[in-house]
Design an enzyme around this catalytic site. Structure first.
Site, short mmCIF file in Angstrom:
data_model
loop_
_atom_site.label_atom_id
_atom_site.label_comp_id
_atom_site.label_asym_id
_atom_site.label_seq_id
_atom_site.Cartn_x
_atom_site.Cartn_y
_atom_site.Cartn_z
N ALA A 1 0.85 -1.20 0.00
CA ALA A 1 0.00 0.00 0.00
C ALA A 1 0.88 1.24 0.00
CB ALA A 1 -0.90 -0.01 1.23
N SER B 1 2.21 -2.51 4.25
CA SER B 1 2.33 -1.06 4.08
C SER B 1 3.68 -0.74 3.44
CB SER B 1 2.27 -0.36 5.44
OG SER B 1 3.49 -0.54 6.14
N ASP B 2 3.74 0.34 2.67
CA ASP B 2 5.06 0.83 2.29
C ASP B 2 5.76 1.21 3.60
OD1 ASP B 2 7.35 1.66 1.06
OD2 ASP B 2 6.35 2.91 -0.44
N TRP B 3 7.08 1.27 3.54
CA TRP B 3 7.84 1.42 4.79
C TRP B 3 7.52 2.75 5.47
CZ3 TRP B 3 7.85 -3.04 3.08
CH2 TRP B 3 8.64 -4.07 3.57
#
Ligand code: BGC
Length: 802
Positions: free
Chosen positions: A238, A271-273
């Site tokens: 995401a 999630s993206d980081w």
């Protein structure tokens, strides 16, 4: 024209071929949960058993990472951790899961970046690259590779364009799917990123993509949809940004309704980081795993508290944990451990891949290939010849075990047959060094041919920043101008990850786009310029003449965090076609050392319905005297649409390999979705009745064969009108007009009686655009508001054929 049999298929609007391919892969790789066999580690039974033994604390822990790259193991229950690593064009595996791996990452093959891979237009090759990446990942103990990135190149300024495939959703989706299939066939998962509408780097952590619903579906969702439906990535990443005001990590519309319900995604959303703002909202919306883990696991407590105080339903958390367990257990169960990464073989393979991507943009004379003419004295100009630019900057940065440079390669491989001299020409900084230019120009003037290796230095293209312009460094432009002034055989070889302007293009006979070719890219350039490889790359993105010509020029990057997608569906070639703007080099363009002719375009029927599959065949002949590959492109043009549609849209492509004189009949299948647009009124794809043109050619601006087909829809759609719909919509519809007359006979009799042109005109100019709800006033009570509403309801119970 041969009338072939039409096959009838029902396919939910997606290409029927996509589905059969998915099924095959599911069978081979036992990808989805639904496929899990009862005794497999990740079977529903095993997962339920584990879940029933987990405490609330353990469940919360599992929905956040342990550290930088791994999930949380739970030793008490023998739940292992899995390891994730960047991606996409090579492994960036840190020495341990709790270190970041910038600079100290383990050596891994650096393949060409996505913009290069896309220029190959080769799905089979893409799958092979995926397989090689999968092998390297498993050799390094990595369970999920963070890629591919299928975001659309909305503007050439996008800082991460080098990491993405194309401006076209179909091409991006197909290549993404092939990449995923290749990696996952090796027992390693992928993370399809960055979902969705993540098209600027500027303010990327909070930028709000204001993209209308039709555009979101037709352009930005489509690559993800194709990749998910066809290849079922184990995870989807995401994005950081917001879409219509909602963060990508907490949007139920995007994560649950689209991804899971519409497309049938079976994996987990990661999630993206550091993209998570609100974990509880994320879990409610369909996000599974927060990455990386937070120090002290602080955010876990928020989830625990939310369950305890009734804010978050534990059943919802259980669903998320169940999905994570499935991926974790499966990843461990299918993980292979090849003895090594195969680095030597992969180096040679990386060279082949890079050579398939190289795109010959211009070749007057022809100057190239060098082996085909009498040029013996070659001046190689440019620092990139000894210090190559071969990948982008940011999280995708791979540390290759070796990097070829052009001078070493050509001296070794061609040094005996050619006299090859080198001049630096420019340095890697931004200043113009005139002494370097003068020295290089002198050397070039004395040679038979000059190869100028120019492009974008590393600092020009990076994750986290967008480009400010599309120019090469001034030192490169000046150098090329100076060399071209005295050397008629100047060949410019570019290395860059995204489109650049070429103010000197008319002054040089040849331009080779070599992209960011990875660790073996230099050898691939040599293969192409000397003629060992006949170039077959085609542009997967338009090269504009000027930045001002580009679709998002007025709306890029963002203002106060707001990104306005003002060009709507007219991205890439769709824009240049619609605006009638001549690009520098169009989408799909790429030359060869041979010629291809197109003939005998045939369609299986001239009249079809939306339920049919149309077969299109075309014959492609290598009419030159060199073996070569051609990318045959098929576009569809809707000639009669109720909405504005692009002049052409890519709906198929094939790369064919032909010996001189050889021909091949290429076949495409088109199904409902290939003719459809996304209707915001009906919230679905609709293929409307009418004429469509099938266009087949060598580029988006080089259409060689055309054929028309007429589609007659068999659908019956309910009208979607409201009391605010305009009078015009009812009046101009032959089915609804009599009902309208029935509703307000007196007023209409007064106002549209025959022989009253003035009143007719009034109707047209004024009344037609009034919402129906105003008619209680206009008719002075002949019709009441209730009657208008009942009338609209009556209309909506009726159906029509689109
Ligand atoms: C990037 C992702 C990457 C992740 C992990 C993020 O900043 O946007 O593409 O996979 O970091 O490095």
């Amino acid at each position: 024209m041969a009338a072939c049999q039409i096959t009838r298929t029902k396919n939910n609007g997606m290409n029927a071929k996509g589905f059969s391919l998915t099924m095959t892969l599911l069978t081979i790789a036992t990808v989805g949960a639904t496929q899990a066999h009862a005794d497999e580690a990740w079977s529903d039974k095993n997962i339920d058993r584990l879940l029933s033994r987990m405490t609330l604390e353990e469940k919360a822990m599992l929905t956040s990472g342990r550290d930088a790259w791994s999930t949380q193991p739970i030793d008490r229950l023998d739940i292992p951790f899995i390891w994730m690593a960047d991606g996409p064009h090579g492994l960036r595996r840190a020495p341990s899961t709790d270190t970041w791996g910038y600079g100290d990452q383990l050596p891994a093959t650096c393949f060409p970046t996505a913009s290069a891979l896309a220029a190959s237009w080769d799905v089979a090759l893409m799958r092979e690259v995926g397989t090689a990446l999968g092998r390297e990942a498993s050799a390094l103990g990595v369970n999920i590779l963070l890629g591919p990135g299928v975001n659309i190149k909305r503007s050439p300024l996008g800082g991460r364009n080098f990491e993405y495939f194309s401006e076209d959703p179909y091409l991006s989706g197909k290549l993404g799917a092939a990449y995923i299939e290749g990696v996952q066939a090796k027992g390693v998962g992928t993370s399809l990123k960055h979902y969705v509408a993540n098209n600027v780097e500027t303010e990327r952590m909070w930028a709000n993509s204001n993209v209308d619903e039709r555009t979101l579906n037709e352009i930005y969702f489509t690559p993800f949809e194709i990749a998910v439906r066809e290849a079922q990535p184990w995870s989807v990443m995401a994005c950081y940004n917001r879409v219509q005001g909602v963060y990508g990590t907490q949007s139920p519309d995007i994560l649950t309704d689209k991804l899971k319900k519409d497309w049938g995604f079976e994996g987990i959303v990661v999630s993206d980081w550091d993209a998570v703002i609100d974990r509880v909202e994320g879990i409610r919306s369909g996000m599974h795993l927060e990455m990386p883990g937070k120090p002290g696991h602080l955010t876990n407590q928020i989830v625990i508290d939310a369950v305890r105080n009734g804010e978050l339903d534990e059943a919802r958390l259980d669903g998320v944990v169940r999905d994570i367990l499935r991926v974790v257990l499966r990843a461990k169960a299918v993980a292979a451990s090849p003895p090594d990464q195969n680095l030597d073989e992969h180096h040679d393979f990386a060279r082949r891949v890079a050579s398939e991507a190289i795109t010959l943009l211009k070749n007057d004379g022809p100057v190239l290939p060098l082996a085909g003419n009498r040029h013996r004295k070659i001046a190689v100009i440019g620092e990139f010849a000894v210090n190559p630019r071969y990948q982008g900057n940011g999280s995708s940065e791979v540390k290759p075990p070796r990097v070829d440079n052009f001078m070493d390669i050509v001296r070794q491989e061609y040094g005996e047959d050619y006299e090859i001299e080198y001049a630096q020409g420019y340095n890697l900084g931004d200043d113009v060094d005139f002494s370097l230019i003068e020295g290089a120009a002198r050397l070039a003037a004395e040679a038979d041919v000059a190869l100028v290796l120019a492009g974008l230095p590393l600092q020009y293209e990076s994750e986290g920043i967008d480009r400010l312009h599309i120019d090469l460094p001034p030192s490169h432009n000046r150098l090329i101008e100076a060399i071209a002034a005295d050397q008629p055989n100047t060949v410019v070889v570019l290395t860059n990850g995204s489109a650049v302007a070429m103010p000197w293009v008319d002054n040089v006979p040849a331009v080779v786009e070599a992209w960011l070719g990875g660790q073996a890219g230099a050898g691939a350039i040599a293969d192409v310029v000397f003629g060992k490889v006949n170039p077959s790359g085609k542009l997967a993105e338009t090269f504009p003449v000027r930045l001002e010509d580009t679709p998002a020029f007025l709306n890029f990057p963002a203002e106060d965090g707001e990104v306005l997608y003002g060009e709507r569906i007219f991205v890439g070639y769709r824009w240049y076609d619609e605006r009638n703007i001549a690009p520098l080099f169009p989408f799909g363009h790429g030359l060869s050392y041979t010629e291809f002719t197109y003939s005998d375009l045939e369609v299986s029927a001239e009249r079809i319905s939306n339920e049919d599959t149309l077969t299109v065949t075309v014959t492609v002949t290598n009419s030159g005297d060199t073996a070569g590959k051609e990318v045959v492109q098929l576009y569809v043009n809707d000639m009669q649409a109720s909405v504005r549609r692009p002049e052409k849209e890519l709906r198929g492509f094939r790369k064919v390999d032909l010996a001189p004189g050889e021909n091949q009949t290429v076949e495409f299948e088109l199904a409902e979705r290939d003719f459809a647009h996304y209707s915001t009124r009906h919230k679905r794809w609709i293929a409307e009745s009418g004429e469509f043109r099938i266009l087949v050619g060598a580029s988006s601006r080089d259409i060689r064969q055309r054929q028309s087909v007429t589609l007659q829809s068999t659908e019956k759609l309910n009208y979607r009108l409201s009391e605010y719909s305009f009078f015009r919509e009812f009046w101009s519809n032959p089915e609804l007009q009599p009902l309208l007359i029935e509703l307000m006979p007196n007023w209409l009799g007064d106002h549209v009686g025959e022989g009253e042109p003035l009143q007719q005109a009034v109707i047209q100019d004024f009344i037609l655009d009034q919402p129906l709800i105003k008619f209680p006033y206009f008719t002075a009570g002949e019709v009441s508001a209730e009657q208008v509403r009942a009338f609209v309801e009556r209309c909506n119970s009726m159906t029509y054929t689109p």
